[in-house]
Enzyme design. Structure first.
Site, PDB file in Angstrom:
ATOM      1  N   CYS A 108       0.821  -1.211   0.000  1.00 67.17           N
ATOM      2  CA  CYS A 108       0.000   0.000   0.000  1.00 67.17           C
ATOM      3  C   CYS A 108       0.860   1.269   0.000  1.00 67.17           C
ATOM      4  CB  CYS A 108      -0.876  -0.036   1.251  1.00 67.17           C
ATOM      5  SG  CYS A 108      -2.313   1.030   1.115  1.00 67.17           S
TER       6      CYS A 108
ATOM      7  N   ASP B 238      -6.216  -3.306  11.064  1.00 70.87           N
ATOM      8  CA  ASP B 238      -5.015  -2.481  11.158  1.00 70.87           C
ATOM      9  C   ASP B 238      -4.802  -2.090  12.621  1.00 70.87           C
ATOM     10  OD1 ASP B 238      -2.848  -0.960  10.359  1.00 70.87           O
ATOM     11  OD2 ASP B 238      -4.010   0.474   9.176  1.00 70.87           O
TER      12      ASP B 238
HETATM   13  O1  LIG Z   1      -0.830   4.833   4.615  1.00 66.92           O
HETATM   14  C1  LIG Z   1      -1.375   5.914   4.836  1.00 66.92           C
HETATM   15  O2  LIG Z   1      -0.742   6.985   4.801  1.00 66.92           O
HETATM   16  C2  LIG Z   1      -2.845   5.961   5.163  1.00 66.92           C
HETATM   17  C3  LIG Z   1      -3.421   7.199   5.457  1.00 66.92           C
HETATM   18  C4  LIG Z   1      -4.764   7.294   5.745  1.00 66.92           C
HETATM   19  C5  LIG Z   1      -5.549   6.154   5.763  1.00 66.92           C
HETATM   20  C6  LIG Z   1      -4.986   4.908   5.472  1.00 66.92           C
HETATM   21  C7  LIG Z   1      -3.641   4.792   5.181  1.00 66.92           C
HETATM   22  N1  LIG Z   1      -3.063   3.551   4.931  1.00 66.92           N
HETATM   23  C8  LIG Z   1      -3.844   2.370   4.893  1.00 66.92           C
HETATM   24  C9  LIG Z   1      -3.191   1.069   4.652  1.00 66.92           C
HETATM   25  O3  LIG Z   1      -3.850   0.191   4.094  1.00 66.92           O
HETATM   26  C10 LIG Z   1      -1.811   0.735   5.183  1.00 66.92           C
HETATM   27  O4  LIG Z   1      -1.258  -0.206   4.349  1.00 66.92           O
HETATM   28  C11 LIG Z   1      -2.010   0.131   6.585  1.00 66.92           C
HETATM   29  O5  LIG Z   1      -2.401   1.154   7.460  1.00 66.92           O
HETATM   30  C12 LIG Z   1      -0.723  -0.528   7.136  1.00 66.92           C
HETATM   31  O6  LIG Z   1       0.314   0.401   7.243  1.00 66.92           O
HETATM   32  P1  LIG Z   1       1.717   0.005   7.936  1.00 66.92           P
HETATM   33  O7  LIG Z   1       1.483  -0.181   9.382  1.00 66.92           O
HETATM   34  O8  LIG Z   1       2.619   1.149   7.637  1.00 66.92           O
HETATM   35  O9  LIG Z   1       2.185  -1.252   7.252  1.00 66.92           O
END
Ligand SMILES: O=C(O)c1ccccc1NCC(=O)[C@H](O)[C@H](O)COP(=O)(O)O
Length: 215
Positions: free
Chosen positions: A6, A130
């Site tokens: 993502c 999440d």
């Molecule tokens: O990634 C972002 O900046 C974000 C901002 C606002 C809403 C959702 C967002 N991300 C969503 C996702 O699906 C990410 O992949 C998920 O939160 C996992 O992130 P991480 O902990 O960094 O792997």
């Protein structure tokens, strides 16, 4: 197992990540995120991605007009709702775009955070779990408490997200059996700038599980 990477913002990185084996790419349509890209930029990336890859637009508390505007330009295959959208809103989105996969994200703080999920299953196709953070909606790099999910058996397929990276992915999959995994900050140099070496490491790890018939 589905593998979603993502927060893609660059054409070449999207292409390289799809070639390495990602089954889904996520594009952040949330303007206050450092990973935000607009619908034209998303479509520039989608143009070079093979058609078997899922293309997921990530929104947080969007209006229907906002989603429509993005879909008019970017040929997404899925909508991820990552805010506090109600089951009724999710059902409206599903009704308007029945050909798209609707993914509802939940930010898990305590075991109580799972209680609302059954209300959503009729309105959506897929769940994404999440980590909770008081300031940021996603891409936090925080790991959620996997113990909370030990007995989690939802009526829809689900992605595990939150702080996953090449170093902890095997431990996560030893503990849990999600239908998919979702990674963002664990495979990047800085927000939106993916580190292809880390994505390659991830797939090396996943192939170890595969060769043991676990993935
Ligand atoms: O990634 C972002 O900046 C974000 C901002 C606002 C809403 C959702 C967002 N991300 C969503 C996702 O699906 C990410 O992949 C998920 O939160 C996992 O992130 P991480 O902990 O960094 O792997």
């Amino acid at each position: 197992m589905r593998v979603k990477i993502c927060g893609i913002t660059q054409v070449q990185q999207g292409q390289a990540i799809a070639e390495l084996g990602a089954t889904a790419l996520g594009f952040i349509c949330v303007e206050r995120s450092p990973r935000y890209i607009n619908s034209q930029q998303i479509q520039e990336i989608i143009r070079v991605i093979p058609t078997n890859i899922d293309l997921i637009g990530v929104f947080a508390n969007p209006s229907l007009t906002k989603i429509k505007g993005v879909l008019q330009v970017a040929q997404l295959t899925a909508i991820q709702l990552h805010g506090d959208e109600t089951p009724e809103f999710c059902a409206q989105v599903k009704q308007l775009w029945p050909h798209l996969e609707i993914i509802k994200a939940f930010r898990i703080k305590t075991v109580g955070s799972l209680e609302n999920i059954p209300q959503y299953v009729e309105a959506i196709d897929t769940l994404l779990l999440d980590a909770y953070d008081p300031q940021q909606l996603g891409g936090t790099g925080k790991t959620l408490n996997w113990d909370i999910l030990a007995t989690f058996k939802p009526d829809r397929p689900w992605f595990l997200a939150g702080g996953l990276n090449p170093n902890n992915i095997l431990q996560a999959l030893d503990n849990l059996a999600p239908d998919g995994i979702d990674l963002s900050s664990g495979v990047e140099r800085s927000p939106g700038d993916k580190e292809i070496g880390k994505v390659a490491q991830l797939f090396t790890k996943l192939n170890q599980v595969h060769s043991k018939n676990k993935y």
